[in-house]
Design a protein around this motif. Structure first.
Motif, PDB file in Angstrom:
ATOM      1  N   PRO A 337       0.811  -1.222   0.000  1.00  0.00           N
ATOM      2  CA  PRO A 337       0.000   0.000   0.000  1.00  0.00           C
ATOM      3  C   PRO A 337       0.842   1.268   0.000  1.00  0.00           C
ATOM      4  CG  PRO A 337       0.180  -0.835   2.217  1.00  0.00           C
ATOM      5  CD  PRO A 337       0.905  -1.816   1.343  1.00  0.00           C
ATOM      6  N   GLN A 338       0.134   2.403  -0.092  1.00  0.00           N
ATOM      7  CA  GLN A 338       0.784   3.700  -0.002  1.00  0.00           C
ATOM      8  C   GLN A 338       0.951   4.098   1.465  1.00  0.00           C
ATOM      9  OE1 GLN A 338       1.982   5.602  -2.500  1.00  0.00           O
ATOM     10  NE2 GLN A 338       1.372   4.055  -4.001  1.00  0.00           N
ATOM     11  N   PHE A 339       2.060   4.744   1.774  1.00  0.00           N
ATOM     12  CA  PHE A 339       2.274   5.314   3.102  1.00  0.00           C
ATOM     13  C   PHE A 339       3.207   6.502   2.940  1.00  0.00           C
ATOM     14  CE2 PHE A 339       5.109   1.748   2.395  1.00  0.00           C
ATOM     15  CZ  PHE A 339       6.368   2.296   2.590  1.00  0.00           C
ATOM     16  N   SER A 340       3.213   7.377   3.922  1.00  0.00           N
ATOM     17  CA  SER A 340       3.987   8.610   3.804  1.00  0.00           C
ATOM     18  C   SER A 340       5.416   8.415   4.286  1.00  0.00           C
ATOM     19  CB  SER A 340       3.317   9.719   4.622  1.00  0.00           C
ATOM     20  OG  SER A 340       3.407   9.432   6.005  1.00  0.00           O
ATOM     21  N   MET A 341       6.290   9.348   3.914  1.00  0.00           N
ATOM     22  CA  MET A 341       7.676   9.326   4.381  1.00  0.00           C
ATOM     23  C   MET A 341       7.747   9.474   5.894  1.00  0.00           C
ATOM     24  SD  MET A 341      10.972   9.229   4.024  1.00  0.00           S
ATOM     25  CE  MET A 341      11.787   9.688   2.509  1.00  0.00           C
ATOM     26  N   ASN A 342       6.895  10.317   6.472  1.00  0.00           N
ATOM     27  CA  ASN A 342       6.908  10.499   7.925  1.00  0.00           C
ATOM     28  C   ASN A 342       6.563   9.201   8.649  1.00  0.00           C
ATOM     29  OD1 ASN A 342       7.675  13.133   7.763  1.00  0.00           O
ATOM     30  ND2 ASN A 342       5.673  14.013   8.255  1.00  0.00           N
ATOM     31  N   HIS A 343       5.588   8.474   8.122  1.00  0.00           N
ATOM     32  CA  HIS A 343       5.204   7.202   8.748  1.00  0.00           C
ATOM     33  C   HIS A 343       6.345   6.197   8.637  1.00  0.00           C
ATOM     34  CE1 HIS A 343       2.200   4.523  10.436  1.00  0.00           C
ATOM     35  NE2 HIS A 343       2.526   3.602   9.538  1.00  0.00           N
ATOM     36  N   TYR A 344       7.006   6.168   7.480  1.00  0.00           N
ATOM     37  CA  TYR A 344       8.147   5.272   7.297  1.00  0.00           C
ATOM     38  C   TYR A 344       9.273   5.615   8.264  1.00  0.00           C
ATOM     39  CZ  TYR A 344      12.412   3.434   5.196  1.00  0.00           C
ATOM     40  OH  TYR A 344      13.628   2.821   5.016  1.00  0.00           O
ATOM     41  N   MET A 345       9.548   6.892   8.436  1.00  0.00           N
ATOM     42  CA  MET A 345      10.620   7.302   9.348  1.00  0.00           C
ATOM     43  C   MET A 345      10.307   6.917  10.791  1.00  0.00           C
ATOM     44  SD  MET A 345      13.042   8.446   7.530  1.00  0.00           S
ATOM     45  CE  MET A 345      14.071   9.123   8.836  1.00  0.00           C
ATOM     46  N   LYS A 346       9.041   6.924  11.163  1.00  0.00           N
ATOM     47  CA  LYS A 346       8.663   6.464  12.501  1.00  0.00           C
ATOM     48  C   LYS A 346       8.989   4.980  12.676  1.00  0.00           C
ATOM     49  CE  LYS A 346       4.907   9.776  13.354  1.00  0.00           C
ATOM     50  NZ  LYS A 346       3.442   9.925  13.543  1.00  0.00           N
ATOM     51  N   LEU A 347       8.805   4.213  11.615  1.00  0.00           N
ATOM     52  CA  LEU A 347       9.174   2.794  11.667  1.00  0.00           C
ATOM     53  C   LEU A 347      10.670   2.643  11.879  1.00  0.00           C
ATOM     54  CD1 LEU A 347       8.496  -0.262  11.159  1.00  0.00           C
ATOM     55  CD2 LEU A 347       9.058   0.183   8.760  1.00  0.00           C
ATOM     56  N   VAL A 348      11.452   3.373  11.101  1.00  0.00           N
ATOM     57  CA  VAL A 348      12.909   3.277  11.186  1.00  0.00           C
ATOM     58  C   VAL A 348      13.412   3.710  12.563  1.00  0.00           C
ATOM     59  CG1 VAL A 348      15.076   4.153  10.224  1.00  0.00           C
ATOM     60  CG2 VAL A 348      13.185   3.580   8.699  1.00  0.00           C
ATOM     61  N   GLN A 349      12.763   4.695  13.145  1.00  0.00           N
ATOM     62  CA  GLN A 349      13.164   5.204  14.456  1.00  0.00           C
ATOM     63  C   GLN A 349      12.613   4.384  15.619  1.00  0.00           C
ATOM     64  OE1 GLN A 349      11.678   9.186  14.132  1.00  0.00           O
ATOM     65  NE2 GLN A 349      13.149   9.753  12.528  1.00  0.00           N
ATOM     66  N   GLY A 350      11.893   3.291  15.317  1.00  0.00           N
ATOM     67  CA  GLY A 350      11.395   2.399  16.355  1.00  0.00           C
ATOM     68  C   GLY A 350      10.183   2.914  17.101  1.00  0.00           C
ATOM     69  N   GLN A 351       9.442   3.858  16.503  1.00  0.00           N
ATOM     70  CA  GLN A 351       8.289   4.431  17.181  1.00  0.00           C
ATOM     71  C   GLN A 351       7.000   3.665  16.929  1.00  0.00           C
ATOM     72  OE1 GLN A 351       7.903   8.665  16.395  1.00  0.00           O
ATOM     73  NE2 GLN A 351      10.122   8.931  16.270  1.00  0.00           N
ATOM     74  N   LEU A 352       6.961   2.849  15.873  1.00  0.00           N
ATOM     75  CA  LEU A 352       5.735   2.143  15.519  1.00  0.00           C
ATOM     76  C   LEU A 352       5.658   0.803  16.248  1.00  0.00           C
ATOM     77  CD1 LEU A 352       5.398   2.915  11.703  1.00  0.00           C
ATOM     78  CD2 LEU A 352       4.439   4.117  13.659  1.00  0.00           C
TER      79      LEU A 352
END
Length: 623
Positions: A337-352
């Motif tokens: 699916p589509q997702f935003s860069m901000n949401h992806y960065m939250k994943l990388v930063q361990g926030q999700l």
């Protein structure tokens, strides 16, 4: 294959092979079906007729390679090179008629068998567990077969039997489709690896992991054509850096990315649906356009942005590695699916995660979506031979009664969407497992995992309205179009015009075939008529009272569902048949029923409204 012989003592001479002078591959040869004695196999070459070769019990068949060297390319008529495995020797049916051409095994094994050997010099395994492929080979994507495989096909007829193409044929699918399914399911082990080894590691390692795995998936599916996506990602990064947070950057991105996609459609278009590099590229196009708009919003004052725009606006400056990781994330690169860069960065930063400091408790939610996806996959696989697009174009369909043609279109229209439902449910499970699907908490404190949901399955299966299907199907893409196209056209001051232009964008985004334009034109028409009809029933006392009769609710529901899926099938006919000659043939066979029905309602409903809606209700609505 050796000729069947009666059982008798083996008094024939034993054919010996030359003493190997270099590295060799040793294959244990059990009795093959149709051969009289254990160890008797059949070897056939292009220049010699197939002949039986008798080997003593317990003996081995030794194929030698005198010295390791690159495989030469030989014409189909070239004679065999004696004493070397690098010749056109086809090992026919080692292990029975049903076995793979290079499998070694007995009758119970379809591919593989009981005997096992491995050649460390060629990298090919012979034999293996029952049902396991005897020889492991890597091949490039369809249309870009690697040189090694091409050479092997020239040297060893039947080697293609070991390819994914052979497996796909046995499953009744195309090789491209099999590669796509493998790649989608590959997301689960990749997500598990990410959870256990990378979840709280350095950001650059995570971006690198996502970029490399996505590029590998692209190469596995499309071969060297993966450069299309890589080129667009790099150029998009340069646009952001060189043009900055400007309208020029947004317009340049929109024009370049859409032009590149449409050029890809033009140069690769066929009359059928093909899985080509343009399939994931359309997903990537939306990602990169959305990235440029969010980057542009990040340069604005927060007070000038809506709450939604503030959520997605990118305040920092993304690096090339970040853009690559965002673009090639393995769980969404191929089909969304589509997702935003901000949401992806939250994943990388361990926030999700629902448990800060730990990996998310998302295994069970992910398995639920995977299981549901498998249910749809099984259903689609079982029914697909019986409900086909081709039947709509057949003479038999034309000669059927009108009611049958309509009912077939109704059933087909529902069924044809299941292949998309399958892919999106499986990929949603990958996103959930990785943590990307985390979407905060409900009021009761329960974690939500629907951030990457592309399907609302219950609504999709039960809604009797067209708007319900639109709200339940491909939801992330619809949300993307609403956020970046429809709402950005607010300056036009006309909601219908904004909606029409949004649907035109969607039609072009899907491809250049006329069928896409007809499908989204029908969607626009149907949605307008449905809104008018719902408003009429709600505001007319007579119709409102009739609609509220409880005992008639099942009848209303059945009629609505019939109309709903009949004309969904009507719209999907153009979408799936692509070219005007095909969809026009089907529409003629049912007398353009969809266009006739909804265009008639579009002109008739306003007069019905005048007759059935009291003037007071009209005045109240205006107020």
């Amino acid at each position: 294959m050796g000729r069947q012989r009666a059982s008798r003592p083996d008094t024939r001479p034993t054919h010996s092979f030359p003493e190997p002078s270099g590295p060799s591959c040793t294959v244990t040869a059990p009795r093959a079906p149709g051969c009289a004695n254990s160890g008797e196999v059949a070897i056939a070459g292009p220049a010699l007729p197939p002949r039986p070769v008798s080997l003593p019990h317990g003996s081995h068949l030794c194929l030698t390679n005198a010295r390791p060297r690159p495989l030469p390319t030989l014409p189909r008529s070239a004679p065999p090179l004696a004493g070397s495995t690098n010749n056109r020797v086809g090992l026919e049916a080692l292990g029975g008629p049903a076995a793979n051409a290079h499998a070694v095994g007995g009758p119970p094994a379809g591919i593989g068998g009981e005997a096992t050997a491995f050649c460390p010099h060629s990298g090919r395994g012979a034999g293996g567990p029952r049902g396991a492929p005897a020889v492991k080979m890597a091949s490039a994507a369809d249309g870009d077969v690697g040189e090694a495989l091409e050479q092997m096909r020239g040297l060893w007829p039947g080697v293609e039997d070991l390819s994914l193409n052979k497996l796909a044929s046995s499953l009744g699918a195309s090789e491209q489709a099999l590669r796509l399914i493998i790649s989608i399911f590959l997301g689960y082990p990749l997500a598990l690896f990410y959870r256990h080894y990378l979840f709280y590691k350095d950001c650059y390692l995570i971006h690198l992991f996502h970029a490399l795995t996505g590029l590998s998936i692209a190469y596995f599916n499309f071969g060297h054509q993966f450069y299309h996506s890589l080129l667009c990602v790099v150029l998009q990064f340069l646009i952001l850096r060189l043009m900055g947070r400007t309208v020029t950057a947004v317009l340049t991105t929109l024009c370049f990315q859409m032009a590149y996609l449409l050029a890809g459609y033009y140069y690769t278009a066929t009359a059928d649906y093909d899985i080509k590099w343009t399939m994931p590229h359309c997903v990537l196009t939306l990602k990169l356009i959305g990235l440029s708009i969010d980057y542009y919003d990040g340069g604005k004052d927060r007070d000038s942005l809506s709450s939604e725009q503030q959520k997605y606006a990118i305040r920092g400056v993304p690096s090339l590695l970040e853009v690559a990781g965002f673009s090639y994330f393995y769980g969404a690169f191929l089909v969304g699916p589509q997702f935003s860069m901000n949401h992806y960065m939250k994943l990388v930063q361990g926030q999700l995660t629902d448990t800060p400091g730990k990996v998310p408790n998302s295994t069970i939610p992910a398995l639920k979506r995977l299981s549901l996806g498998l249910v749809y996959l099984v259903g689609y696989t079982l029914l697909s031979p019986h409900i086909t697009d081709d039947y709509l174009l057949s003479e038999d369909y034309d000669h059927r009664p009108f009611w049958f043609r309509c009912m077939y279109m109704l059933v087909w229209g529902k069924f044809v969407l299941y292949k998309y439902v399958t892919c999106w449910l499986v990929t949603e499970g990958v996103c959930i497992l990785s943590g990307l699907g985390f979407n905060g908490f409900e009021e009761n404190g329960k974690a939500k995992w629907d951030a990457c949901a592309n399907m609302k399955v219950w609504l999709f299966e039960t809604t009797p309205r067209f708007n319900g299907t639109i709200a339940s199907f491909n939801t992330n893409t619809n949300a993307w179009v609403a956020r970046y196209i429809f709402k950005r056209l607010k300056f036009l001051g006309n909601k219908e015009l904004s909606q029409g232009l949004s649907l035109l964008f969607l039609a072009l985004w899907h491809g250049l075939h006329s069928g896409y334009l007809i499908c989204f034109q029908m969607e626009f028409l149907i949605v307008i008529v449905e809104k008018q009809a719902a408003s009429l029933i709600r505001e007319s006392p007579t119709l409102s009272s009739l609609a509220s009769i409880t005992v008639l609710q099942p009848v209303y529901y059945l009629v609505q569902q019939t109309i709903h899926w009949l004309f969904m099938g009507y719209s999907m006919t153009a979408f799936c048949l692509f070219t005007w000659d095909k969809w026009l043939k089907v529409y003629r066979s049912i007398y353009f029923l969809g266009h006739t029905f909804f265009l008639s309602l579009l002109f008739v409903l306003p007069y019905v409204r005048k007759a059935m809606v009291p003037r007071k209700e009209k005045l109240k609505k205006r107020e």
